[in-house]
Write a protein that holds these residues in place. Sequence first.
Motif, PDB file in Angstrom:
ATOM      1  N   LEU A 297     -13.496   5.407  -6.350  1.00 48.66           N
ATOM      2  CA  LEU A 297     -14.262   5.620  -7.361  1.00 48.66           C
ATOM      3  C   LEU A 297     -15.107   6.691  -7.260  1.00 48.66           C
ATOM      4  N   GLN A 298     -15.877   6.977  -6.077  1.00 49.78           N
ATOM      5  CA  GLN A 298     -16.848   8.022  -5.750  1.00 49.78           C
ATOM      6  C   GLN A 298     -16.174   9.159  -5.789  1.00 49.78           C
ATOM      7  N   LEU A 299     -14.982   9.189  -4.993  1.00 55.34           N
ATOM      8  CA  LEU A 299     -14.239  10.445  -4.732  1.00 55.34           C
ATOM      9  C   LEU A 299     -13.854  11.138  -6.252  1.00 55.34           C
ATOM     10  N   GLN A 300     -13.491  10.352  -6.995  1.00 54.60           N
ATOM     11  CA  GLN A 300     -12.916  10.969  -8.260  1.00 54.60           C
ATOM     12  C   GLN A 300     -14.199  11.464  -9.070  1.00 54.60           C
TER      13      GLN A 300
ATOM     14  N   TRP B 153     -17.831  10.879   1.718  1.00 51.62           N
ATOM     15  CA  TRP B 153     -16.959   9.800   1.184  1.00 51.62           C
ATOM     16  C   TRP B 153     -15.515   9.932   1.697  1.00 51.62           C
ATOM     17  N   ASN B 154     -15.286  10.981   1.820  1.00 52.97           N
ATOM     18  CA  ASN B 154     -13.553  11.500   2.043  1.00 52.97           C
ATOM     19  C   ASN B 154     -13.697  11.114   3.589  1.00 52.97           C
ATOM     20  N   ASP B 155     -14.476  11.271   4.388  1.00 51.65           N
ATOM     21  CA  ASP B 155     -14.210  10.861   5.797  1.00 51.65           C
ATOM     22  C   ASP B 155     -14.368   9.311   5.847  1.00 51.65           C
ATOM     23  N   VAL B 156     -14.893   8.503   5.252  1.00 47.91           N
ATOM     24  CA  VAL B 156     -15.009   6.831   5.226  1.00 47.91           C
ATOM     25  C   VAL B 156     -13.509   6.720   4.439  1.00 47.91           C
ATOM     26  N   TYR B 157     -13.204   7.471   3.587  1.00 46.83           N
ATOM     27  CA  TYR B 157     -11.772   6.770   2.698  1.00 46.83           C
ATOM     28  C   TYR B 157     -10.731   7.427   3.870  1.00 46.83           C
ATOM     29  N   LYS B 158     -10.528   8.099   4.669  1.00 47.14           N
ATOM     30  CA  LYS B 158      -9.452   8.434   5.644  1.00 47.14           C
ATOM     31  C   LYS B 158      -9.496   7.279   6.593  1.00 47.14           C
TER      32      LYS B 158
ATOM     33  N   ASP C  60     -13.913  -1.602   0.004  1.00 43.41           N
ATOM     34  CA  ASP C  60     -14.389  -0.488   0.393  1.00 43.41           C
ATOM     35  C   ASP C  60     -13.496   0.641   0.033  1.00 43.41           C
ATOM     36  N   ARG C  61     -12.301   0.517   0.006  1.00 41.15           N
ATOM     37  CA  ARG C  61     -11.327   1.616  -0.298  1.00 41.15           C
ATOM     38  C   ARG C  61     -11.422   1.880  -1.770  1.00 41.15           C
TER      39      ARG C  61
ATOM     40  N   ASN D 243       0.724  -1.146  -0.110  1.00 39.60           N
ATOM     41  CA  ASN D 243      -0.037   0.126   0.133  1.00 39.60           C
ATOM     42  C   ASN D 243       0.974   1.357  -0.097  1.00 39.60           C
ATOM     43  N   ASN D 244       0.430   2.127  -0.986  1.00 38.96           N
ATOM     44  CA  ASN D 244       1.323   3.453  -1.265  1.00 38.96           C
ATOM     45  C   ASN D 244       0.299   4.422  -1.550  1.00 38.96           C
ATOM     46  N   GLU D 245       0.353   5.417  -0.699  1.00 40.88           N
ATOM     47  CA  GLU D 245      -0.482   6.635  -0.763  1.00 40.88           C
ATOM     48  C   GLU D 245      -0.349   7.273  -2.095  1.00 40.88           C
ATOM     49  N   ASN D 246       0.710   7.198  -2.815  1.00 38.12           N
ATOM     50  CA  ASN D 246       0.745   7.774  -3.906  1.00 38.12           C
ATOM     51  C   ASN D 246       0.281   6.873  -5.175  1.00 38.12           C
ATOM     52  N   THR D 247      -0.292   5.677  -4.856  1.00 40.22           N
ATOM     53  CA  THR D 247      -0.816   4.734  -6.023  1.00 40.22           C
ATOM     54  C   THR D 247      -2.111   5.348  -6.322  1.00 40.22           C
ATOM     55  N   PHE D 248      -2.750   5.935  -5.496  1.00 43.50           N
ATOM     56  CA  PHE D 248      -4.093   6.643  -5.618  1.00 43.50           C
ATOM     57  C   PHE D 248      -4.193   8.175  -5.326  1.00 43.50           C
ATOM     58  N   ASN D 249      -4.359   9.044  -6.282  1.00 39.05           N
ATOM     59  CA  ASN D 249      -4.216  10.372  -5.987  1.00 39.05           C
ATOM     60  C   ASN D 249      -5.374  11.212  -6.458  1.00 39.05           C
ATOM     61  N   TYR D 250      -6.119  11.803  -5.456  1.00 40.92           N
ATOM     62  CA  TYR D 250      -7.286  12.611  -5.547  1.00 40.92           C
ATOM     63  C   TYR D 250      -7.091  13.823  -5.030  1.00 40.92           C
ATOM     64  N   GLN D 251      -7.664  14.937  -5.472  1.00 40.89           N
ATOM     65  CA  GLN D 251      -7.520  16.175  -4.660  1.00 40.89           C
ATOM     66  C   GLN D 251      -8.594  16.466  -3.778  1.00 40.89           C
ATOM     67  N   SER D 252      -8.136  16.215  -2.500  1.00 41.72           N
ATOM     68  CA  SER D 252      -8.899  16.491  -1.186  1.00 41.72           C
ATOM     69  C   SER D 252      -9.069  18.124  -1.364  1.00 41.72           C
ATOM     70  N   PHE D 253     -10.004  18.424  -0.481  1.00 37.83           N
ATOM     71  CA  PHE D 253     -10.257  20.089  -0.541  1.00 37.83           C
ATOM     72  C   PHE D 253     -11.244  20.327   0.809  1.00 37.83           C
ATOM     73  N   ASP D 254     -10.806  21.591   1.067  1.00 36.64           N
ATOM     74  CA  ASP D 254     -11.725  21.902   2.535  1.00 36.64           C
ATOM     75  C   ASP D 254     -13.122  22.494   2.015  1.00 36.64           C
TER      76      ASP D 254
END
Length: 329
Positions: A269-272, A178-183, A263-264, A122-133
């Motif tokens: 998918l939904q975050l993108q 979805w971001n909360d679940v993903y974290k 789940d991850r 598992n590498n955090e860089n394997t999946f990149n999405y732009q989280s935001f405030d």
Amino acid sequence: MQWEKVWEAYNINPIQIDKITDRVYKITTNTTIYGLKISKLTIDHIGHWHAVYNYICTHQIYGFVPLILTKDKEPYYILNQTVLFVHPWVESNRTEHIIDESASFFHAIGKLHGSTTQYVDNNENTFNYQSFDRKQKKEELLEYIKFFEAKRFMSPFELQACMHYRDIEWIIEQFEKWNDVYKGLSQETSQRKIVLCHNNLNPSHYVMLDDHLYFFNWEYARIATPIHDICFYLKHAFRYHDCDMKKIVEGLTIYQQYIQLDDREKCELQLQLLNIDSYIYLLENYVHQSMRLEIQMSKGLEQAFRQLLFANQLQTYMFPRLQVNQEED
């Protein structure tokens, strides 16, 4: 184009050459019809592509339209720094509306991903999405809406954006959910799936032959997460006002007969799909352009809006199927 060198390299003798697009030619000989593709690949990137090509050949991966080899046994030919591919000509009468073939597509992409699945650390860089405030993004959106509404007469584009506002605001809330679940999931497992992805799945890059779907124009194929291809396909499908969500859901069910999404991956998918950055970019681009193609920009905004609305519909299918929700119940 110095065609003679190309024909010599492939040992073919054309009797007719038809230009289909700026990059695709139909080559007819006495015995066979070929397709010639002028690739966007550069010489600097051909090494990576060749590695993927060798991977496909070595593992005998089914589903790709094969390439014709040159006399030197190379799967491509370089002419004046341009990379060319030749393959058997395949006919497709498909329109750009792809939903009617969704079952065949999900069978084909499921087989491709399922047969090439690997597990890596598992590498955090394997999946990149732009989280935001969330607050900042809402304020950014609202600033554009206020700017449009301050005008005495709004253009069709500006009126569209104002009518979209409440729905986009809701989508920001869903992204955050979805971001909360993903974290909470992102660090739970030490490994994740990667597969061979086509990496450019628009409807002109696959064809139905004898009830089987085949991929071509795969010069950008690479190893990535399975979500990469699925998201590309869905974003295109969601552009159409009559997208049939029932067929999309059926297709995802078919796909998971070959490779299960955890789940991850569902969250990814939904975050993108729920990310509004592309929509905001269209608003920004409109505001800062002095010369505007109003109709084209309005069409682009409507398509971006549809993508988000259908993504919102899809989550009503995806969220209840998260394993974490079932455990809580």
